[in-house]
Design a protein around this motif. Structure first.
Motif, PDB file in Angstrom:
ATOM      1  N   ALA A 153      53.254  44.082  65.698  1.00  0.00           N
ATOM      2  CA  ALA A 153      53.054  42.756  66.451  1.00  0.00           C
ATOM      3  C   ALA A 153      54.286  43.336  67.335  1.00  0.00           C
ATOM      4  O   ALA A 153      54.244  43.688  68.876  1.00  0.00           O
ATOM      5  CB  ALA A 153      53.177  41.667  66.548  1.00  0.00           C
ATOM      6  N   ARG A 203      55.641  46.254  68.019  1.00  0.00           N
ATOM      7  CA  ARG A 203      55.211  47.838  69.383  1.00  0.00           C
ATOM      8  C   ARG A 203      54.659  46.944  70.630  1.00  0.00           C
ATOM      9  O   ARG A 203      55.287  47.772  71.594  1.00  0.00           O
ATOM     10  CB  ARG A 203      54.245  48.818  68.433  1.00  0.00           C
ATOM     11  CG  ARG A 203      53.896  48.892  67.324  1.00  0.00           C
ATOM     12  CD  ARG A 203      53.721  50.724  67.166  1.00  0.00           C
ATOM     13  NE  ARG A 203      52.113  50.596  67.913  1.00  0.00           N
ATOM     14  CZ  ARG A 203      51.407  50.178  65.968  1.00  0.00           C
ATOM     15  NH1 ARG A 203      51.402  50.995  64.863  1.00  0.00           N
ATOM     16  NH2 ARG A 203      49.998  49.466  66.565  1.00  0.00           N
ATOM     17  N   CYS A 204      55.130  46.127  70.825  1.00  0.00           N
ATOM     18  CA  CYS A 204      54.559  45.101  71.675  1.00  0.00           C
ATOM     19  C   CYS A 204      55.546  45.457  73.131  1.00  0.00           C
ATOM     20  O   CYS A 204      56.583  45.440  72.684  1.00  0.00           O
ATOM     21  CB  CYS A 204      54.238  43.867  71.914  1.00  0.00           C
ATOM     22  SG  CYS A 204      53.533  43.669  73.321  1.00  0.00           S
ATOM     23  N   ARG A 264      54.852  44.076  76.230  1.00  0.00           N
ATOM     24  CA  ARG A 264      54.662  42.763  77.368  1.00  0.00           C
ATOM     25  C   ARG A 264      53.652  42.937  78.326  1.00  0.00           C
ATOM     26  O   ARG A 264      54.380  42.904  79.831  1.00  0.00           O
ATOM     27  CB  ARG A 264      56.075  42.146  77.633  1.00  0.00           C
ATOM     28  CG  ARG A 264      56.731  41.491  76.265  1.00  0.00           C
ATOM     29  CD  ARG A 264      56.169  40.385  74.902  1.00  0.00           C
ATOM     30  NE  ARG A 264      56.994  40.298  74.414  1.00  0.00           N
ATOM     31  CZ  ARG A 264      57.228  40.656  72.821  1.00  0.00           C
ATOM     32  NH1 ARG A 264      56.893  41.596  72.504  1.00  0.00           N
ATOM     33  NH2 ARG A 264      58.269  39.942  72.586  1.00  0.00           N
ATOM     34  N   SER A 294      50.316  42.433  78.878  1.00  0.00           N
ATOM     35  CA  SER A 294      49.830  41.666  79.001  1.00  0.00           C
ATOM     36  C   SER A 294      47.823  41.765  79.874  1.00  0.00           C
ATOM     37  O   SER A 294      47.153  41.122  79.650  1.00  0.00           O
ATOM     38  CB  SER A 294      50.659  40.808  80.669  1.00  0.00           C
ATOM     39  OG  SER A 294      49.761  40.950  81.813  1.00  0.00           O
ATOM     40  N   CYS A 305      45.989  42.686  76.567  1.00  0.00           N
ATOM     41  CA  CYS A 305      45.317  42.386  75.721  1.00  0.00           C
ATOM     42  C   CYS A 305      44.668  40.773  76.966  1.00  0.00           C
ATOM     43  O   CYS A 305      43.844  40.536  76.733  1.00  0.00           O
ATOM     44  CB  CYS A 305      45.905  41.809  74.991  1.00  0.00           C
ATOM     45  SG  CYS A 305      47.247  40.846  74.861  1.00  0.00           S
ATOM     46  N   HIS A 318      54.542  33.411  74.435  1.00  0.00           N
ATOM     47  CA  HIS A 318      53.672  34.271  74.279  1.00  0.00           C
ATOM     48  C   HIS A 318      52.128  34.082  73.933  1.00  0.00           C
ATOM     49  O   HIS A 318      51.620  33.725  72.995  1.00  0.00           O
ATOM     50  CB  HIS A 318      53.870  34.989  73.209  1.00  0.00           C
ATOM     51  CG  HIS A 318      55.999  35.751  73.569  1.00  0.00           C
ATOM     52  ND1 HIS A 318      56.561  35.507  72.624  1.00  0.00           N
ATOM     53  CD2 HIS A 318      55.836  36.669  74.186  1.00  0.00           C
ATOM     54  CE1 HIS A 318      57.606  35.259  72.554  1.00  0.00           C
ATOM     55  NE2 HIS A 318      57.409  36.754  73.622  1.00  0.00           N
ATOM     56  N   ILE A 327      48.333  39.096  71.943  1.00  0.00           N
ATOM     57  CA  ILE A 327      48.787  39.623  71.725  1.00  0.00           C
ATOM     58  C   ILE A 327      50.070  38.141  70.707  1.00  0.00           C
ATOM     59  O   ILE A 327      50.524  38.149  69.538  1.00  0.00           O
ATOM     60  CB  ILE A 327      50.307  40.299  72.194  1.00  0.00           C
ATOM     61  CG1 ILE A 327      51.638  40.519  71.573  1.00  0.00           C
ATOM     62  CG2 ILE A 327      50.654  39.499  73.316  1.00  0.00           C
ATOM     63  CD1 ILE A 327      51.113  41.371  70.569  1.00  0.00           C
ATOM     64  N   CYS A 331      41.139  43.919  73.311  1.00  0.00           N
ATOM     65  CA  CYS A 331      42.475  43.973  73.035  1.00  0.00           C
ATOM     66  C   CYS A 331      43.207  45.031  72.992  1.00  0.00           C
ATOM     67  O   CYS A 331      43.871  45.826  72.965  1.00  0.00           O
ATOM     68  CB  CYS A 331      43.030  42.695  72.466  1.00  0.00           C
ATOM     69  SG  CYS A 331      42.263  42.334  70.959  1.00  0.00           S
ATOM     70  N   CYS A 358      45.390  48.249  74.611  1.00  0.00           N
ATOM     71  CA  CYS A 358      46.478  48.042  74.403  1.00  0.00           C
ATOM     72  C   CYS A 358      47.035  49.609  74.298  1.00  0.00           C
ATOM     73  O   CYS A 358      46.912  50.237  73.797  1.00  0.00           O
ATOM     74  CB  CYS A 358      46.284  47.560  72.614  1.00  0.00           C
ATOM     75  SG  CYS A 358      48.240  47.400  72.176  1.00  0.00           S
ATOM     76  N   ILE A 363      48.059  48.355  69.374  1.00  0.00           N
ATOM     77  CA  ILE A 363      48.348  47.169  68.378  1.00  0.00           C
ATOM     78  C   ILE A 363      47.251  46.787  68.039  1.00  0.00           C
ATOM     79  O   ILE A 363      45.813  46.051  68.346  1.00  0.00           O
ATOM     80  CB  ILE A 363      48.986  46.319  69.355  1.00  0.00           C
ATOM     81  CG1 ILE A 363      50.222  46.193  69.221  1.00  0.00           C
ATOM     82  CG2 ILE A 363      49.275  45.595  67.438  1.00  0.00           C
ATOM     83  CD1 ILE A 363      51.160  45.682  69.638  1.00  0.00           C
ATOM     84  N   ILE A 412      45.107  44.243  67.168  1.00  0.00           N
ATOM     85  CA  ILE A 412      44.921  43.155  67.061  1.00  0.00           C
ATOM     86  C   ILE A 412      44.530  42.141  66.489  1.00  0.00           C
ATOM     87  O   ILE A 412      44.663  41.495  65.158  1.00  0.00           O
ATOM     88  CB  ILE A 412      44.949  42.020  68.566  1.00  0.00           C
ATOM     89  CG1 ILE A 412      46.789  42.455  69.237  1.00  0.00           C
ATOM     90  CG2 ILE A 412      45.600  40.754  68.260  1.00  0.00           C
ATOM     91  CD1 ILE A 412      46.687  42.748  70.046  1.00  0.00           C
TER      92      ILE A 412
END
Lengths: 485, 252
Positions: free
Chosen positions: A311, A313-314, A316, A318, A320, A339, A343, A372, A376, A380, A382
């Motif tokens: 997680a 690695r995100c 941000r 968005s 997902c 958040h 994510i 998601c 990504c 990730i 998810i």
């Protein structure tokens, strides 16, 4: 921190709000379609995705090394580095830095990290006014609202609602909205521009986050669309950046991958309109003082979990959120965190722990449909992390809290479910008993109720039950083919 | 060619017609079908809800039931994904937790022999025209696990397109989840029903007579919503359409 209701409860309200659902549906579908087109333009998307994942994984594996390197580079370039173990410490550091300048106002670049720690509220408690300058954040702030999307915090608002907020609220914070303001996007943007300009030209202190930090050079990077961020990053005398420790990348060259994947995944643009990079301070150019607050706030604990750490690695983007059918119906507020979306459902219960009702409900806020994971840009998985966190909640297990390895017990309220799962498993593990059960069920088929009691009501409130067959497949096979081997 | 049928617990108890259809279809294509009696549920409801330990005995049971069968065929993309993708993961975790490598070995041995029905037809038997006859307008919902976990791609649509008399109409937003999600349907009933209603409405708007899928659990959710609102749209598992012939029609 207000106590947020568990996800199913908060989502129920959103599902019943027709305007909200229409706003969300329109916005997410528009951006997801645009994103798909922007991504399809690149023949090497899969390789960029793999490269982004590899850069992040490598950095996370050697995070201690790169953070020390970053600190040295930032210091050598004239900046000052501060380390914050949690939200309180970060807020204390920033508040003290602002107070030391003698100022009582700061302008802000849109930042998830400062939202996460509740910086605006902490500054307000110290008598410092923090002004959001990102258009959507401005709408949220003026509307006394909470952000509901990572990239488009006011995604849940439509134009007419925004016009009303501007008309009633702008004057209380500075330059009022123009007379007779309409709901045309141009008019709304112009009203915001005039309101904000006054603040940019007056502000002596700015607070930002960063999308990336480069360890080798000490450079920080902000990607944005409006140019408001650049005003904050260049005009004031003091710049304070609050950044999560997972945002570091080793080299300047690593940015090449993210300069391509982040804008396409988030705004569906080939390149975002403004990319601002700054390295320490430069005499006569930009802020004279630069402070970097490196924020942990649960990240090191998350890093200790082999499955959950992905997680971090995100970036941000968005993407997902925009493809998630659950987010589309429930809206961002239901996630009870800055958040939201898929994510958020894996990040919040790791950064904050699973003790609260909302955090224990988040890993279940998904059908595990996998959309998601598919979009990504840093791959990730998810759904994998969601199931991993469900396990932590349902059966307990090892976690790291404040650097200490502890074994947590199953979350409250899962006792009945655990008993049901165990009973089902015992039945399913004895096919003889199972076929007796299906035979009994078949005999009761005429009694098919329209409403079930207990947890079954969740099904029959809106759906019919399947019709029970006269015999099971196993019984059919035995009748037709003899005893199965 | 021989194949062992993994009928799945949902099909065994609630949708035996789907199992009968698979048997009839495979036999028509010259396959000898075995039905190992020791099979049960794959454990997906337990696993996806977070009760991994409860899944382990079912993994052991399933792997042993199908030991020695070269092809394990199942009319459920979701259960196929469980056996192929999640069993090895459960086995690895058990080994990491120091509970021996037996589960890991069982999972690794089983996973490559598992086929979702359309994969078995197209990839192993090499057929897309299975000789079916179904004179109805049909729209197809690709369930998420078949679509994304298994990557079934165009296989189901190619099979349907080759059915005589069948008029296949595209389902707008086909790749979006129907909202079933196993225990999600019970834990988040409002969002689940909202997603399912959107899917059902779009399916009904195609004008199709039949909404077809390759996972009866997703279809049970959609069917339950459609019947509650009195919609004339029927749901049917893909296998039942592929098993239908001019002489016999779909299995009853």
């Amino acid at each position: 921190m207000p106590a947020f209701p568990p996800f199913p409860e908060a989502a129920r309200q959103a599902v019943g709000d027709g305007v909200l659902r229409a706003n969300l549906r329109h916005a997410t579908h528009t951006i997801r379609d645009k994103r798909a087109r922007a991504v399809a333009e690149l023949a090497d998307w899969d390789r960029l995705r793999a490269a982004g994942k590899a850069v992040k994984d490598h950095t996370l594996r050697h995070l201690d090394h790169y953070l020390v390197q970053l600190e040295e580079a930032v210091t050598a370039a004239g900046g000052t580095v501060h380390w914050a173990v949690d939200a309180d410490e970060a807020n204390r550091i920033v508040t003290a830095l602002v107070l030391a300048t003698g100022e009582r106002e700061v302008v802000k670049v849109k930042s998830m990290a400062t939202q996460e720690i509740g910086l605006n509220e902490a500054l307000a408690a110290a008598g410092i006014a923090a002004y959001e300058t990102d258009l959507a954040e401005l709408i949220v702030q003026l509307g006394h609202d909470r952000p509901s999307h990572i990239l488009v915090p006011a995604i849940h608002r439509n134009r007419a609602e925004i016009r009303d907020i501007f008309r009633t609220e702008m004057g209380r914070w500075g330059r009022p909205a123009p007379e007779g303001l309409g709901d045309d996007p141009r008019e709304l943007a112009e009203a915001a521009r005039l309101h904000l300009r006054e603040k940019f030209l007056r502000a002596k202190v700015a607070v930002s986050g960063a999308n990336f930090m480069v360890a080798e050079t000490g450079t920080l990077v902000v990607f944005e669309s409006e140019g408001n961020g650049r005003m904050c990053l260049t005009l004031p005398e003091t710049l304070i950046s609050v950044v999560g420790i997972e945002k570091v990348v080793p080299t300047f060259r690593d940015l090449e991958v993210f300069l391509q994947t982040l804008p396409r995944s988030s705004t569906a643009e080939r390149m975002n309109p403004y990319t601002t990079l700054w390295t320490g301070t430069t005499e006569g150019d930009g802020p004279a003082a630069f402070h970097l607050v490196l924020l942990d706030n649960g990240r090191t604990d998350t890093l200790a979990d082999a499955t959950g750490r992905q997680a971090l690695r995100c970036i941000r983007c968005s993407a997902c959120l925009n493809v998630c059918p659950v987010y589309e119906r429930a809206g961002g507020h239901a996630y009870g965190s800055v958040h939201p979306g898929p994510i958020g459902a894996i990040l919040s219960p790791q950064l904050r722990g699973t003790a609260s009702a909302i955090d224990a409900s988040l890993p279940y806020a998904s059908t595990l449909c996998g959309a998601c994971y598919e979009v990504c840009p840093v791959a990730i998985d998810i759904p994998e992390v969601l199931v991993h966190l469900r396990e932590r909640i349902a059966q307990g297990g090892p976690v790291t809290r404040n650097g200490v390895r502890v074994r947590i017990r199953p979350a409250r309220g899962h006792t009945a479910e655990r008993a049901a799962m165990r009973a089902a498993r015992l039945l399913l593990d004895h096919p003889g008993a199972l076929s007796t059960a299906t035979r009994l069920l078949a005999r009761a088929r005429r009694l098919r109720p329209r409403r079930l009691p207990g947890p079954g009501r969740a099904w029959t409130d809106t759906r019919e039950l399947p019709e029970l067959p006269a015999e099971s497949f196993r019984a059919w096979w035995t009748r037709e083919r003899g005893t199965p081997r | 060619m021989r194949a062992a049928l993994f009928v799945t617990c949902v099909n065994d108890a609630l949708y035996p017609r789907t199992g009968v259809a698979v048997v009839r279809l495979l036999e028509r294509l010259g396959v000898t079908v075995d039905f190992p009696a020791a099979q049960s549920c794959c454990g997906q409801p337990q696993y996806n809800t977070g009760h991994r330990y409860e899944t382990e005995p079912l993994l052991r049971r399933t792997a042993r039931a199908f030991a020695g069968h070269a092809h394990v065929v199942t009319p459920s993309g979701s259960c196929a994904a469980m056996l192929r993708e999640h069993y090895p993961r459960i086995g690895r975790k058990a080994a990491e937790e120091g509970r021996g490598g037996e589960l890991a070995d069982l999972a690794a041995e089983l996973a490559p022999r598992v086929y979702e029905l359309t994969e078995f037809l197209v990839d192993v038997l090499g057929v897309t025209d299975v000789g079916a006859y179904f004179p109805h307008t049909v729209t197809y919902h690709p369930s998420c696990h078949g679509l994304r976990a298994l990557g079934l791609g165009e296989r189901p649509r190619r099979l349907l397109a080759a059915v005589r008399g069948l008029d296949l109409v595209e389902l707008p937003g086909a790749e979006e989840c129907c909202g079933f999600g196993g225990t999600f349907a019970l834990k988040n009933p409002d969002v689940s029903a909202a997603m399912g209603t959107d899917k059902a409405d779009r399916a009904a708007a195609t004008g199709a007579e039949v909404l077809c899928g390759a996972d009866n659990s997703c279809l049970a959710h959609l069917d339950g919503l459609l019947r509650r609102t009195g919609s004339p749209l029927r749901t049917l598992h893909l296998a039942e359409i592929l098993a239908a012939t001019e002489d016999e029609g779909p299995p009853r």
